[in-house]
Design an enzyme around this catalytic site. Structure first.
Site, PDB file in Angstrom:
ATOM      1  N   ILE A   1      15.677   6.029  26.131  1.00 49.99           N
ATOM      2  CA  ILE A   1      15.476   4.770  26.261  1.00 49.99           C
ATOM      3  C   ILE A   1      13.495   4.756  27.576  1.00 49.99           C
ATOM      4  CG2 ILE A   1      16.166   3.341  28.419  1.00 49.99           C
ATOM      5  CD1 ILE A   1      17.290   2.823  26.443  1.00 49.99           C
TER       6      ILE A   1
ATOM      7  N   THR B   1       5.487 -12.877  14.645  1.00 50.43           N
ATOM      8  CA  THR B   1       6.093 -12.217  15.304  1.00 50.43           C
ATOM      9  C   THR B   1       5.831 -12.813  16.393  1.00 50.43           C
ATOM     10  OG1 THR B   1       6.618 -10.337  16.963  1.00 50.43           O
ATOM     11  CG2 THR B   1       3.685 -10.342  16.160  1.00 50.43           C
ATOM     12  N   ASP B   2       7.004 -12.899  17.714  1.00 53.63           N
ATOM     13  CA  ASP B   2       6.643 -13.246  18.689  1.00 53.63           C
ATOM     14  C   ASP B   2       5.982 -12.706  20.121  1.00 53.63           C
ATOM     15  OD1 ASP B   2       8.796 -11.675  19.301  1.00 53.63           O
ATOM     16  OD2 ASP B   2      10.518 -12.215  20.558  1.00 53.63           O
ATOM     17  N   GLU B   3       6.150 -11.466  19.441  1.00 50.83           N
ATOM     18  CA  GLU B   3       5.005 -11.174  20.636  1.00 50.83           C
ATOM     19  C   GLU B   3       3.940 -11.321  21.032  1.00 50.83           C
ATOM     20  OE1 GLU B   3       5.296  -6.240  20.371  1.00 50.83           O
ATOM     21  OE2 GLU B   3       7.245  -6.615  19.148  1.00 50.83           O
TER      22      GLU B   3
ATOM     23  N   ASP C   1      -3.965  -2.193  -0.995  1.00 51.07           N
ATOM     24  CA  ASP C   1      -3.943  -2.253   0.268  1.00 51.07           C
ATOM     25  C   ASP C   1      -4.752  -3.164   0.686  1.00 51.07           C
ATOM     26  OD1 ASP C   1      -5.673  -1.809   2.223  1.00 51.07           O
ATOM     27  OD2 ASP C   1      -5.752   0.002   2.332  1.00 51.07           O
TER      28      ASP C   1
ATOM     29  N   ASP D   1       7.504   4.343  30.363  1.00 49.80           N
ATOM     30  CA  ASP D   1       7.839   3.685  30.077  1.00 49.80           C
ATOM     31  C   ASP D   1       6.647   3.542  29.201  1.00 49.80           C
ATOM     32  OD1 ASP D   1       8.417   1.437  29.125  1.00 49.80           O
ATOM     33  OD2 ASP D   1       8.395  -0.051  31.003  1.00 49.80           O
ATOM     34  N   ARG D   2       6.348   2.416  28.703  1.00 52.73           N
ATOM     35  CA  ARG D   2       5.368   2.272  26.965  1.00 52.73           C
ATOM     36  C   ARG D   2       4.349   1.680  27.839  1.00 52.73           C
ATOM     37  NH1 ARG D   2       7.660  -1.600  22.696  1.00 52.73           N
ATOM     38  NH2 ARG D   2       7.576   0.241  20.810  1.00 52.73           N
TER      39      ARG D   2
ATOM     40  N   ASN E   1      14.295  -8.298  14.900  1.00 52.21           N
ATOM     41  CA  ASN E   1      14.905  -8.215  13.619  1.00 52.21           C
ATOM     42  C   ASN E   1      15.397  -6.618  13.826  1.00 52.21           C
ATOM     43  OD1 ASN E   1      13.532  -9.584  10.646  1.00 52.21           O
ATOM     44  ND2 ASN E   1      13.245 -10.012  12.742  1.00 52.21           N
TER      45      ASN E   1
ATOM     46  N   TYR F   1      -0.826  -3.920  18.875  1.00 50.62           N
ATOM     47  CA  TYR F   1      -0.278  -4.501  17.413  1.00 50.62           C
ATOM     48  C   TYR F   1      -0.183  -6.445  17.674  1.00 50.62           C
ATOM     49  CZ  TYR F   1       4.185  -5.992  15.920  1.00 50.62           C
ATOM     50  OH  TYR F   1       4.569  -7.537  15.091  1.00 50.62           O
TER      51      TYR F   1
ATOM     52  N   SER G   1      -3.414  -7.585  17.525  1.00 51.63           N
ATOM     53  CA  SER G   1      -4.189  -7.812  16.345  1.00 51.63           C
ATOM     54  C   SER G   1      -3.247  -9.009  15.647  1.00 51.63           C
ATOM     55  CB  SER G   1      -3.976  -6.674  15.386  1.00 51.63           C
ATOM     56  OG  SER G   1      -2.330  -6.320  15.218  1.00 51.63           O
ATOM     57  N   LYS G   2      -1.754  -9.039  15.062  1.00 50.85           N
ATOM     58  CA  LYS G   2      -1.063  -9.958  14.912  1.00 50.85           C
ATOM     59  C   LYS G   2      -1.273 -11.481  15.262  1.00 50.85           C
ATOM     60  CE  LYS G   2       2.504 -10.036  12.175  1.00 50.85           C
ATOM     61  NZ  LYS G   2       2.077  -9.943  10.352  1.00 50.85           N
TER      62      LYS G   2
ATOM     63  N   LYS H   1       0.988  -1.993   0.223  1.00 53.01           N
ATOM     64  CA  LYS H   1      -0.428   0.233   0.263  1.00 53.01           C
ATOM     65  C   LYS H   1       0.806   1.256   0.095  1.00 53.01           C
ATOM     66  CE  LYS H   1      -3.815   2.031   3.338  1.00 53.01           C
ATOM     67  NZ  LYS H   1      -3.957   1.913   4.730  1.00 53.01           N
TER      68      LYS H   1
ATOM     69  N   ASN I   1      17.693  -3.397  26.409  1.00 53.16           N
ATOM     70  CA  ASN I   1      17.505  -1.968  25.807  1.00 53.16           C
ATOM     71  C   ASN I   1      18.834  -1.312  25.943  1.00 53.16           C
ATOM     72  OD1 ASN I   1      15.621  -3.313  24.763  1.00 53.16           O
ATOM     73  ND2 ASN I   1      14.322  -1.873  25.246  1.00 53.16           N
TER      74      ASN I   1
HETATM   75  P1  NAD Z   1       7.741  -2.852   7.910  1.00 56.08           P
HETATM   76  O1  NAD Z   1       5.934  -1.653   8.763  1.00 56.08           O
HETATM   77  O2  NAD Z   1       8.945  -1.856   7.804  1.00 56.08           O
HETATM   78  O3  NAD Z   1       6.775  -2.984   6.500  1.00 56.08           O
HETATM   79  C1  NAD Z   1       5.153  -2.510   6.354  1.00 56.08           C
HETATM   80  C2  NAD Z   1       4.876  -3.040   4.925  1.00 56.08           C
HETATM   81  O4  NAD Z   1       3.713  -2.900   4.914  1.00 56.08           O
HETATM   82  C3  NAD Z   1       5.498  -1.691   5.016  1.00 56.08           C
HETATM   83  O5  NAD Z   1       6.068  -1.574   3.157  1.00 56.08           O
HETATM   84  C4  NAD Z   1       3.845  -1.218   4.336  1.00 56.08           C
HETATM   85  O6  NAD Z   1       3.937  -0.410   3.308  1.00 56.08           O
HETATM   86  C5  NAD Z   1       3.096  -2.121   3.795  1.00 56.08           C
HETATM   87  N1  NAD Z   1       1.559  -1.845   4.488  1.00 56.08           N
HETATM   88  C6  NAD Z   1       1.349  -1.844   5.524  1.00 56.08           C
HETATM   89  N2  NAD Z   1      -0.286  -1.949   5.256  1.00 56.08           N
HETATM   90  C7  NAD Z   1      -0.755  -2.289   4.379  1.00 56.08           C
HETATM   91  C8  NAD Z   1      -1.950  -2.651   3.440  1.00 56.08           C
HETATM   92  N3  NAD Z   1      -2.884  -2.410   4.092  1.00 56.08           N
HETATM   93  N4  NAD Z   1      -2.147  -3.115   2.054  1.00 56.08           N
HETATM   94  C9  NAD Z   1      -0.753  -3.450   1.786  1.00 56.08           C
HETATM   95  N5  NAD Z   1       0.573  -3.357   2.384  1.00 56.08           N
HETATM   96  C10 NAD Z   1       0.794  -2.358   3.434  1.00 56.08           C
HETATM   97  O7  NAD Z   1       7.242  -3.480   9.185  1.00 56.08           O
HETATM   98  P2  NAD Z   1       8.012  -5.258   9.278  1.00 56.08           P
HETATM   99  O8  NAD Z   1       9.018  -4.661   9.971  1.00 56.08           O
HETATM  100  O9  NAD Z   1       8.895  -5.013   7.710  1.00 56.08           O
HETATM  101  O10 NAD Z   1       7.257  -6.067   9.530  1.00 56.08           O
HETATM  102  C11 NAD Z   1       6.927  -7.159   8.319  1.00 56.08           C
HETATM  103  C12 NAD Z   1       6.057  -8.492   9.004  1.00 56.08           C
HETATM  104  O11 NAD Z   1       7.069  -9.027   9.861  1.00 56.08           O
HETATM  105  C13 NAD Z   1       5.012  -8.094   9.613  1.00 56.08           C
HETATM  106  O12 NAD Z   1       4.086  -8.367   9.660  1.00 56.08           O
HETATM  107  C14 NAD Z   1       5.463  -8.418  11.053  1.00 56.08           C
HETATM  108  O13 NAD Z   1       4.699  -8.182  11.678  1.00 56.08           O
HETATM  109  C15 NAD Z   1       6.629  -9.150  10.932  1.00 56.08           C
HETATM  110  N6  NAD Z   1       7.151  -9.143  12.605  1.00 56.08           N
HETATM  111  C16 NAD Z   1       8.373  -7.869  12.265  1.00 56.08           C
HETATM  112  C17 NAD Z   1       9.629  -7.955  13.220  1.00 56.08           C
HETATM  113  C18 NAD Z   1      10.634  -6.889  13.030  1.00 56.08           C
HETATM  114  O14 NAD Z   1      10.614  -7.112  14.258  1.00 56.08           O
HETATM  115  N7  NAD Z   1      10.445  -5.562  12.466  1.00 56.08           N
HETATM  116  C19 NAD Z   1       9.703  -9.107  13.965  1.00 56.08           C
HETATM  117  C20 NAD Z   1       8.769 -10.215  13.756  1.00 56.08           C
HETATM  118  C21 NAD Z   1       7.578 -10.200  12.660  1.00 56.08           C
END
Ligand code: NAD
Length: 357
Positions: free
Chosen positions: A221, A133-135, A58, A294-295, A195, A165, A168-169, A33, A264
């Site tokens: 922090i 994610t592990d979350e 989207d 803190d968050r 990551n 977040y 939702s995951k 998107k 952290n």
């Molecule tokens: P990011 O936020 O960098 O990228 C998300 C991408 O999804 C963006 O390019 C955004 O434009 C696109 N997007 C968002 N909403 C959209 C929609 N409605 N339709 C189409 N595209 C859409 O995220 P990331 O860090 O690259 O994470 C990628 C995936 O890996 C996610 O599902 C996240 O939950 C999972 N993940 C991330 C991490 C981490 O540390 N970053 C760890 C474990 C899992």
């Protein structure tokens, strides 16, 4: 193979597409998107390859998805598109519910109908891989806790998400598993730890710390900074994802982690110490560190047991934390303009969020 990657303009998605184009002979369609977190300049290295294509969609728009499946005829879907920033989900969860839950439902339903009408040989090879994610597992006891015994998240750890977040995951993971159990859709699931690496959006801890240090801005922090995360270099993650796509057992979940548990504050100290050596200033970068509130609901510890993917598929991370951080810091130094532009887009996105909530 023809692989449809959602979220391919994001941090991990762009690393995955660079890997697929540079190390395999597959065709890739990037479905994204382009939210504030999506950035096509992360794909400059591969965007002129005839095996790479991009379509701005989207995933909440099921008609557009249907058309894309019909035209591209994918052999596999790797689903990464998501709203991914915990702080934003706390401020306003709407987009997280839409993209992460409704969008994943749409993708599953369109993929299922497409898969169901494929010829038998193509149908048996089709895979829907969900990147999570592990979350979703919530948090683990911390070494400061009385009940700490070094617990790790395994593939059978019950889900207990803390943030909007993570919730939702978790919901999207449940949908994916249900589509496998109920309709037989050949799914694969991966749940990964935090990551870091090139093209990481500078709203997340590691790139934010490096960029703010280089810009001589304060390094925030959360709380005391004692939260523990298990860090994985993004290129190790995408290798694991491709391995699971090729060899993972249908219906299975694979946990992916870096065996790098760090608090952290300790992580920020490592980054500052490395920067002190690479780009020395008159005072240490550590003087820029500021503790902030803190968050809300902040998870204290994540740690992954990645023994299943190691035993079954032979994967283990190639990078130690030290190697990965060195590479990442050098990348930020060499790509400072990219990081500053991304940070400016983030500020604009946050301003919009605050003004609408
Ligand atoms: P990011 O936020 O960098 O990228 C998300 C991408 O999804 C963006 O390019 C955004 O434009 C696109 N997007 C968002 N909403 C959209 C929609 N409605 N339709 C189409 N595209 C859409 O995220 P990331 O860090 O690259 O994470 C990628 C995936 O890996 C996610 O599902 C996240 O939950 C999972 N993940 C991330 C991490 C981490 O540390 N970053 C760890 C474990 C899992």
């Amino acid at each position: 193979m023809k692989i449809l990657v959602t979220g391919g303009a994001g941090f991990i998605g762009s690393a995955l597409i660079r890997y697929l184009i540079q190390h395999t002979s597959h065709e890739v369609l990037n479905v994204d998107k382009l939210t504030y977190a999506g950035n096509l300049t992360s794909l400059t290295d591969v965007c002129n390859d005839p095996r790479y294509r991009f379509v701005q969609i989207d995933i909440v728009d099921s008609q557009a998805l249907k058309q894309t499946f019909a035209t591209f005829q994918p052999d596999a879907v790797m689903h990464l598109a998501a709203e991914s920033h915990v702080d934003r989900s706390i401020l306003a969860a709407d987009e997280f519910i839409q993209t992460n839950i409704v969008g994943t439902f749409n993708l599953l339903d369109v993929a299922r109908r497409y898969w169901a009408q494929l010829p038998a040989d193509k149908q048996s090879r089709f895979r829907f891989q969900h990147i999570s994610t592990d979350e979703v597992y919530g948090d683990l006891p911390h070494p400061n806790d009385a009940d700490f015994t070094g617990q790790l998240f395994s593939e059978t750890t019950p889900y207990a998400p803390s943030s909007p977040y993570a919730a939702s995951k978790a919901a999207s993971d449940h949908l994916v598993n249900a589509w496998c159990r109920t309709y037989g859709l050949p799914i694969l699931m991966t749940n990964c730890s935090n990551n870091y690496g090139p093209y990481h959006f500078p709203e997340k801890l590691i790139p934010l710390t490096i960029l703010n240090a280089l810009e001589q801005k304060t390094i925030p922090i959360y709380g005391k900074g004692t939260q523990i995360r298990d860090w994985l270099y993004v290129e190790d993650h995408v290798e694991a994802l491709y391995l699971v796509l090729q060899q993972g057992h249908i219906g299975d979940t694979y946990n992916i982690g870096g065996h790098n548990e760090v608090e952290n504050l300790q992580l920020v100290h490592i980054l500052c110490d490395t920067l002190d050596k690479l780009v020395p200033q008159s005072t240490s970068y550590k003087t820029l560190i500021r503790h902030v509130d803190d968050r809300l609901g902040h998870d204290r510890r994540y740690a992954i047991d990645a023994s299943k993917i190691h035993k079954e598929l032979g994967w283990k991370p190639r990078h130690t934390l030290e190697q990965g951080l060195q590479k990442t810091i050098k990348w930020v130094i060499d790509h400072r303009a990219w990081c500053i532009a991304a940070a400016q887009r983030k500020s604009a996105a946050v301003d919009t969020l605050y003004s609408s909530h």
